[in-house]
Design an enzyme around this catalytic site. Structure first.
Site, PDB file in Angstrom:
ATOM      1  N   CYS A   1       0.823  -1.191   0.000  1.00  0.00           N
ATOM      2  CA  CYS A   1       0.000   0.000   0.000  1.00  0.00           C
ATOM      3  C   CYS A   1       0.865   1.251   0.000  1.00  0.00           C
ATOM      4  O   CYS A   1       2.084   1.188  -0.091  1.00  0.00           O
ATOM      5  CB  CYS A   1      -0.912   0.005   1.234  1.00  0.00           C
ATOM      6  SG  CYS A   1      -1.845  -1.521   1.459  1.00  0.00           S
TER       7      CYS A   1
ATOM      8  N   ASP B   1      -2.941  -9.954   7.809  1.00  0.00           N
ATOM      9  CA  ASP B   1      -1.756  -9.766   8.643  1.00  0.00           C
ATOM     10  C   ASP B   1      -1.746  -8.432   9.400  1.00  0.00           C
ATOM     11  O   ASP B   1      -0.973  -8.265  10.339  1.00  0.00           O
ATOM     12  CB  ASP B   1      -0.489  -9.892   7.802  1.00  0.00           C
ATOM     13  CG  ASP B   1      -0.434  -8.890   6.646  1.00  0.00           C
ATOM     14  OD1 ASP B   1      -1.499  -8.369   6.256  1.00  0.00           O
ATOM     15  OD2 ASP B   1       0.665  -8.643   6.127  1.00  0.00           O
TER      16      ASP B   1
ATOM     17  N   VAL C   1      10.946  -8.941 -19.704  1.00  0.00           N
ATOM     18  CA  VAL C   1      11.089  -7.746 -20.516  1.00  0.00           C
ATOM     19  C   VAL C   1      12.448  -7.774 -21.204  1.00  0.00           C
ATOM     20  O   VAL C   1      13.446  -8.213 -20.622  1.00  0.00           O
ATOM     21  CB  VAL C   1      10.911  -6.464 -19.668  1.00  0.00           C
ATOM     22  CG1 VAL C   1      11.982  -6.364 -18.587  1.00  0.00           C
ATOM     23  CG2 VAL C   1      10.912  -5.217 -20.540  1.00  0.00           C
TER      24      VAL C   1
END
Length: 626
Positions: free
Chosen positions: A2, A104, A294
């Site tokens: 986050c 968690d 990539v």
């Protein structure tokens, strides 16, 4: 995974608008949810504001943030994952702790309730969090041992402010976001800014393995972790036993990081490290691993064929992205913005592009970052143990007047010989650590720098490894306390989160590092290409061609692009009349580097990339330089 924001400030300040605006500046880190919380200390003198943007990986519906403890005592905003949360939850439940969620975050709250700061070494994971105690008015800010998750702090009038990235801090009233001249000087030597500094005077990094406690006017900082390579004496001298222990621990680290309630996969370069992660993932999954690779559309500059070979060997659901120059430059400014600093390595940009692609089908990936810094995988790791002997045999004046100038004159094709020959004679440990990965030697960095002499000392921790058992372990300590958290792991976090992807790194498992620190050097660099213990294990699991192929690293073809399609853009960045970089650096030296590179006489790609990114940084952030 986050983005978090928070402040601890005098109650008289009106900061509601700042809390909302700063939280939304982190939306790219958490597109799945948003929340804020504000409260005052019991004495009414202080206030706290916490903001959270969520990328849902665990307990997708049941763990919104900010999260409050069941009794209301604690409120937390948290970025990261505690991989061993299931085991900790069971232990806490046996002690009588209550849980209302399956994720968690609540485990973190109850672990703090049970053990206080002693909970931090119990966590196997990556994290940065702000925990407010509504009963005492105390705010805790903590960061994981290796610094995988970022946490910045700024001091404003009457306030301390925290965020996952720099941009929200610059918007907070009273934060000094003028250019830090010492950081500019350090950047020219290291190609990144060593922590805890940033490019902005009033903004710092919370160091890895550290927590801050804010209680009224009192602020304390405590380091709870230092790398085991600085304090461990090797005691495992049987290679077969070391291999068995290493295999079991790495496998467990991978398996633990497969805990997810959202779709996940792996970034696969075709090199040894990421290939081993995919091989181990395949052991524990009942469906094909989703792999993402990539490469570049320049002949000889793509590892996509090697990645495809590994994908075929393990039957993965494989996805490829071929990046051209135009795609590369299209995300350059975004990468600098998200980094909050010049982008130290060209490879940041393809990682950002790959993350944008991968986020269309998964939310989390495992990667191979950290293996070289754990196991001694770079040529410098094999060269450093010989430096003391070289310096005893070669007088300093001979090195400085003959060998070092001769090394600088060698063609770029012999870049590793150039580096070793130039760096080996540097007597100071601190200067030598900078030179191993710097774009040039200290003399060139000084020639580029046009400002005043440095006014501060670097953080001594990366250079303070007196308990290290060898020169190699001392270097690995530096890598794990400076190069990793301040450069490589910053790339992993910022570029992946810019694409709303969580990255998990099994090689950065603390228990694995504790084990490897017990190995003698021969188990690490005692192979022609380094990482002996990993190569031996890989020989049992990977295609032979992957194990034996020469290490090339993730090289972006900017050398050619600077001379061709990026030439005009580079000239604009470095030679236009209004370029800030020409004011803070030696313009004549910049012109010399440009002339030699564009004329094909030398390859200055590292320094030109560093300087071009410095100018991008100035154009995006426009920090006052006075």
């Amino acid at each position: 995974m986050c983005g978090i924001f928070g402040f601890h400030a005098r109650a008289r300040l009106s900061l509601d608008a700042e809390l909302d605006a700063a939280t939304d500046l982190l939306a790219h880190r958490g597109p799945d949810g948003r929340g804020t919380f504000a409260a005052r200390s019991p004495d009414g003198e202080w206030q706290v504001g916490l903001g959270h943007r969520r990328l849902s990986i665990l307990d997708i519906e049941g763990s919104p943030q900010p999260m409050h403890a069941h009794d209301g005592r604690y409120t937390i905003v948290y970025n990261g994952e505690i991989y061993n949360y299931i085991e900790l939850r069971a232990e806490l439940a046996e002690r009588g702790h209550r849980f209302a969620t399956q994720g968690d975050t609540e485990v973190l709250i109850e672990a703090w309730r049970a053990w206080g700061e002693d909970c931090l070494p119990r966590f196997n994971g990556m994290f940065a969090f702000l925990l407010w105690d509504n009963r005492t008015g105390r705010l805790i800010a903590a960061r994981d041992p290796f610094g995988k998750k970022p946490l910045f702090v700024a001091r404003a009038e009457g306030a301390h402010v925290f965020a996952s990235e720099i941009e929200p801090l610059r918007k907070f009233p009273g934060v000094d976001d003028r250019l830090d001249q010492d950081s500019l000087r350090e950047y020219l030597s290291y190609r990144y800014v060593p922590g805890p500094a940033t490019f902005f005077r009033g903004i710092a990094k919370v160091p890895p393995g550290t927590f801050l406690a804010l209680d009224g006017d009192t602020v304390s900082q405590t380091r709870y972790f230092t790398t085991p390579f600085s304090r461990t004496t090797p005691d495992i001298d049987d290679f077969d036993e070391a291999l068995r222990l290493f295999s079991d621990r790495l496998d467990a680290a991978v398996q633990l990081r497969l805990r997810s309630d959202a779709p996940f996969g792996a970034y696969l370069s075709g090199g040894l490290d990421s290939s081993m992660i995919v091989a181990l993932m395949s052991r524990h999954m009942d469906k094909p691993v989703s792999t993402f690779s990539v490469g570049f559309d320049v002949p000889g500059s793509s590892e996509l064929p090697y990645a495809k070979q590994v994908a075929d060997a393990f039957g993965t659901d494989h996805h490829e992205l071929a990046v051209g120059m135009n795609e590369f430059t299209s995300v350059w400014e975004e990468a600098v913005l998200r980094r909050g600093a010049p982008v130290a390595e060209p490879s940041d940009l393809p990682v950002l592009l790959l993350s944008k692609m991968a986020s269309r089908s998964v939310k989390m990936v495992l990667t191979g970052e950290g293996a070289d810094e754990l196991l001694g995988g770079y040529p410098k790791h094999r060269a450093e143990p010989w430096v003391a002997l070289y310096q005893r045999l070669v007088p300093g004046v001979l090195h400085d007047t003959v060998i070092a100038p001769g090394a600088r004159a060698l063609p770029y094709a012999l870049r590793r010989v150039k580096t070793v020959a130039g760096v080996a004679g540097i007597r100071g440990h601190q200067a030598r650590m900078a030179a191993w990965f710097g774009g040039g030697d200290a003399e060139l960095a000084e020639a580029l720098y046009a400002g005043t002499p440095a006014s501060r000392e670097l953080d001594p921790l990366p250079f303070a490894a007196d308990g290290a058992a060898s020169a190699l372990k001392r270097m690995l300590h530096f890598d794990q306390t400076s190069w990793l958290p301040d450069n490589l792991l910053e790339r992993g976090d910022r570029m992946m989160m810019a694409g709303s992807i969580e990255g998990r790194m099994p090689f950065m498992d603390v228990g694995l590092a504790e084990l490897v620190a017990r190995f003698p050097d021969a188990f690490l660099t005692g192979a022609p290409k380094g990482k002996r213990v990993l190569r031996t294990l890989a020989a049992r699991m990977l295609p032979e061609a992957i194990v034996k192929r020469r290490k090339v690293g993730f090289r972006v073809p900017v050398e050619q692009w600077f001379r061709t399609g990026m030439a005009d853009q580079t000239r604009d960045l470095l030679q236009s009349g209004d370029a800030t970089v020409r004011q803070v650096c030696n313009a004549g030296e910049i012109d010399r580097l440009m002339s030699e590179h564009l004329g094909g006489r030398h390859n200055h790609e590292k320094l030109l990339w560093a300087l071009a990114n410095l100018e991008q940084f100035f154009r995006i952030f426009r920090p006052a330089t006075g």
